[in-house]
Write a protein that holds these residues in place. Structure first.
Motif, PDB file in Angstrom:
ATOM      1  N   TRP A   1      51.460  10.785  49.556  1.00 45.82           N
ATOM      2  CA  TRP A   1      52.647  10.133  50.102  1.00 45.82           C
ATOM      3  C   TRP A   1      53.917  10.570  49.368  1.00 45.82           C
ATOM      4  N   ALA A   2      53.832  10.802  48.073  1.00 45.81           N
ATOM      5  CA  ALA A   2      55.018  11.199  47.308  1.00 45.81           C
ATOM      6  C   ALA A   2      55.495  12.589  47.708  1.00 45.81           C
ATOM      7  N   GLU A   3      54.556  13.501  47.946  1.00 41.26           N
ATOM      8  CA  GLU A   3      54.933  14.849  48.374  1.00 41.26           C
ATOM      9  C   GLU A   3      55.514  14.833  49.783  1.00 41.26           C
ATOM     10  N   VAL A   4      54.952  14.008  50.654  1.00 44.01           N
ATOM     11  CA  VAL A   4      55.491  13.880  52.004  1.00 44.01           C
ATOM     12  C   VAL A   4      56.909  13.304  51.956  1.00 44.01           C
ATOM     13  N   ALA A   5      57.106  12.288  51.112  1.00 41.44           N
ATOM     14  CA  ALA A   5      58.436  11.688  50.979  1.00 41.44           C
ATOM     15  C   ALA A   5      59.441  12.682  50.406  1.00 41.44           C
ATOM     16  N   THR A   6      59.025  13.479  49.436  1.00 39.17           N
ATOM     17  CA  THR A   6      59.912  14.464  48.828  1.00 39.17           C
ATOM     18  C   THR A   6      60.322  15.527  49.845  1.00 39.17           C
ATOM     19  N   VAL A   7      59.371  15.991  50.625  1.00 35.13           N
ATOM     20  CA  VAL A   7      59.692  16.983  51.658  1.00 35.13           C
ATOM     21  C   VAL A   7      60.632  16.373  52.696  1.00 35.13           C
ATOM     22  N   TRP A   8      60.395  15.122  53.073  1.00 30.50           N
ATOM     23  CA  TRP A   8      61.268  14.453  54.044  1.00 30.50           C
ATOM     24  C   TRP A   8      62.685  14.311  53.487  1.00 30.50           C
ATOM     25  N   LEU A   9      62.799  13.983  52.189  1.00 34.42           N
ATOM     26  CA  LEU A   9      64.113  13.805  51.573  1.00 34.42           C
ATOM     27  C   LEU A   9      64.883  15.111  51.425  1.00 34.42           C
ATOM     28  N   THR A  10      64.225  16.258  51.554  1.00 40.74           N
ATOM     29  CA  THR A  10      64.933  17.531  51.434  1.00 40.74           C
ATOM     30  C   THR A  10      65.413  18.071  52.779  1.00 40.74           C
ATOM     31  N   GLN A  11      65.172  17.350  53.867  1.00 40.39           N
ATOM     32  CA  GLN A  11      65.681  17.794  55.163  1.00 40.39           C
ATOM     33  C   GLN A  11      67.194  17.651  55.177  1.00 40.39           C
ATOM     34  N   TRP A  12      67.884  18.569  55.822  1.00 42.36           N
ATOM     35  CA  TRP A  12      69.341  18.620  55.738  1.00 42.36           C
ATOM     36  C   TRP A  12      70.002  17.351  56.267  1.00 42.36           C
ATOM     37  N   TRP A  13      69.479  16.778  57.340  1.00 36.78           N
ATOM     38  CA  TRP A  13      70.127  15.589  57.914  1.00 36.78           C
ATOM     39  C   TRP A  13      69.914  14.371  57.019  1.00 36.78           C
ATOM     40  N   VAL A  14      68.792  14.282  56.327  1.00 41.88           N
ATOM     41  CA  VAL A  14      68.566  13.175  55.388  1.00 41.88           C
ATOM     42  C   VAL A  14      69.502  13.327  54.203  1.00 41.88           C
ATOM     43  N   ARG A  15      69.627  14.546  53.697  1.00 42.11           N
ATOM     44  CA  ARG A  15      70.531  14.785  52.570  1.00 42.11           C
ATOM     45  C   ARG A  15      71.985  14.541  52.969  1.00 42.11           C
ATOM     46  N   GLY A  16      72.336  14.876  54.210  1.00 43.07           N
ATOM     47  CA  GLY A  16      73.685  14.588  54.690  1.00 43.07           C
ATOM     48  C   GLY A  16      73.961  13.096  54.730  1.00 43.07           C
ATOM     49  N   MET A  17      72.988  12.318  55.195  1.00 43.40           N
ATOM     50  CA  MET A  17      73.173  10.864  55.240  1.00 43.40           C
ATOM     51  C   MET A  17      73.228  10.281  53.827  1.00 43.40           C
ATOM     52  N   LEU A  18      72.420  10.812  52.914  1.00 43.07           N
ATOM     53  CA  LEU A  18      72.468  10.349  51.527  1.00 43.07           C
ATOM     54  C   LEU A  18      73.817  10.664  50.889  1.00 43.07           C
ATOM     55  N   PHE A  19      74.354  11.856  51.166  1.00 46.27           N
ATOM     56  CA  PHE A  19      75.663  12.239  50.632  1.00 46.27           C
ATOM     57  C   PHE A  19      76.758  11.316  51.176  1.00 46.27           C
ATOM     58  N   PHE A  20      76.736  11.083  52.478  1.00 42.93           N
ATOM     59  CA  PHE A  20      77.704  10.186  53.107  1.00 42.93           C
ATOM     60  C   PHE A  20      77.592   8.784  52.517  1.00 42.93           C
ATOM     61  N   ALA A  21      76.370   8.258  52.431  1.00 41.98           N
ATOM     62  CA  ALA A  21      76.170   6.910  51.891  1.00 41.98           C
ATOM     63  C   ALA A  21      76.618   6.832  50.439  1.00 41.98           C
ATOM     64  N   MET A  22      76.341   7.874  49.656  1.00 38.95           N
ATOM     65  CA  MET A  22      76.757   7.883  48.257  1.00 38.95           C
ATOM     66  C   MET A  22      78.279   7.789  48.144  1.00 38.95           C
ATOM     67  N   LEU A  23      78.989   8.587  48.939  1.00 40.97           N
ATOM     68  CA  LEU A  23      80.453   8.559  48.874  1.00 40.97           C
ATOM     69  C   LEU A  23      81.014   7.205  49.301  1.00 40.97           C
ATOM     70  N   VAL A  24      80.505   6.657  50.403  1.00 38.08           N
ATOM     71  CA  VAL A  24      81.026   5.380  50.904  1.00 38.08           C
ATOM     72  C   VAL A  24      80.708   4.250  49.930  1.00 38.08           C
ATOM     73  N   LEU A  25      79.485   4.214  49.424  1.00 38.01           N
ATOM     74  CA  LEU A  25      79.115   3.150  48.485  1.00 38.01           C
ATOM     75  C   LEU A  25      79.891   3.265  47.173  1.00 38.01           C
ATOM     76  N   ALA A  26      80.125   4.488  46.716  1.00 35.86           N
ATOM     77  CA  ALA A  26      80.933   4.668  45.501  1.00 35.86           C
ATOM     78  C   ALA A  26      82.364   4.215  45.741  1.00 35.86           C
TER      79      ALA A  26
END
Length: 183
Positions: free
Chosen positions: A26-51
């Motif tokens: 499950w950890a490897e599946v989650a890591t691969v999922w977290l490296t998809q460009w659209w997930v990373r884009g949403m994480l970047f957006f959320a990081m900026l807004v929350l900061a």
């Protein structure tokens, strides 16, 4: 080479003993999922807004913790998969430190925040690009990864700026956030 089944693999690699197939956990599946460009884009957006919420409404702490979690997921997953290198993470942390220094010491004038954001953006874009064997930028996949990283950072930043404008105008009428900001 390419093989069609386990027997061909045994023959090609001259395997005599028992073969063990390892599946992703499950950890490897989650890591691969977290490296998809659209997930990373949403994480970047959320990081900026929350900061932004944390620094514009000091003392709340929850958005700041959530922004740090987004940052850790944003750079941690590519680091675990081998895409991101240590120097990229150092650039991101250094840029973030410069931005926080600007906010705390100079009140967010932007003298240090702009170079800090540039360092952070370089580190984030570089975290999309896997290291090529022998170094350089000769492979097409490297250029595609570089382009993807730049698109995520540019469009994530633009979307975050739009969210900043929207939130600064309407956050005070939102239930729950009404107590954080004066009308």
């Amino acid at each position: 080479g390419t093989v069609n089944n386990n027997q061909q693999l045994r023959d090609v690699l001259n395997i005599r003993g028992e073969m063990i197939e390892l599946d992703f956990n499950w950890a490897e599946v989650a890591t691969v999922w977290l490296t998809q460009w659209w997930v990373r884009g949403m994480l970047f957006f959320a990081m900026l807004v929350l900061a932004w919420i944390e620094f514009s409404h000091p003392g709340v702490t929850v958005p700041g913790i959530a922004a740090v979690i987004c940052l850790v997921l944003l750079v941690g997953a590519p680091f675990l998969t081998g895409i991101a290198q240590v120097w990229e993470i150092i650039l991101i942390v250094l840029g973030l430190g410069i931005i926080v220094t600007d906010l705390l010491l100079f009140g967010g004038i932007g003298l240090l925040a702009v170079p800090g954001f540039i360092l952070m953006a370089i580190g984030l874009v570089a975290s999309f690009v896997p290291a090529e064997p022998g170094g350089g930028f000769s492979m097409e996949s490297t250029w595609v990864s570089l382009r993807t990283g730049m698109m995520v950072v540019v469009f994530g930043s633009l979307a975050a700026m739009a969210a900043f404008a929207f939130l600064s105008k309407y956050l005070y009428i939102t239930p729950g956030f009404r107590r954080l900001q004066l009308a």
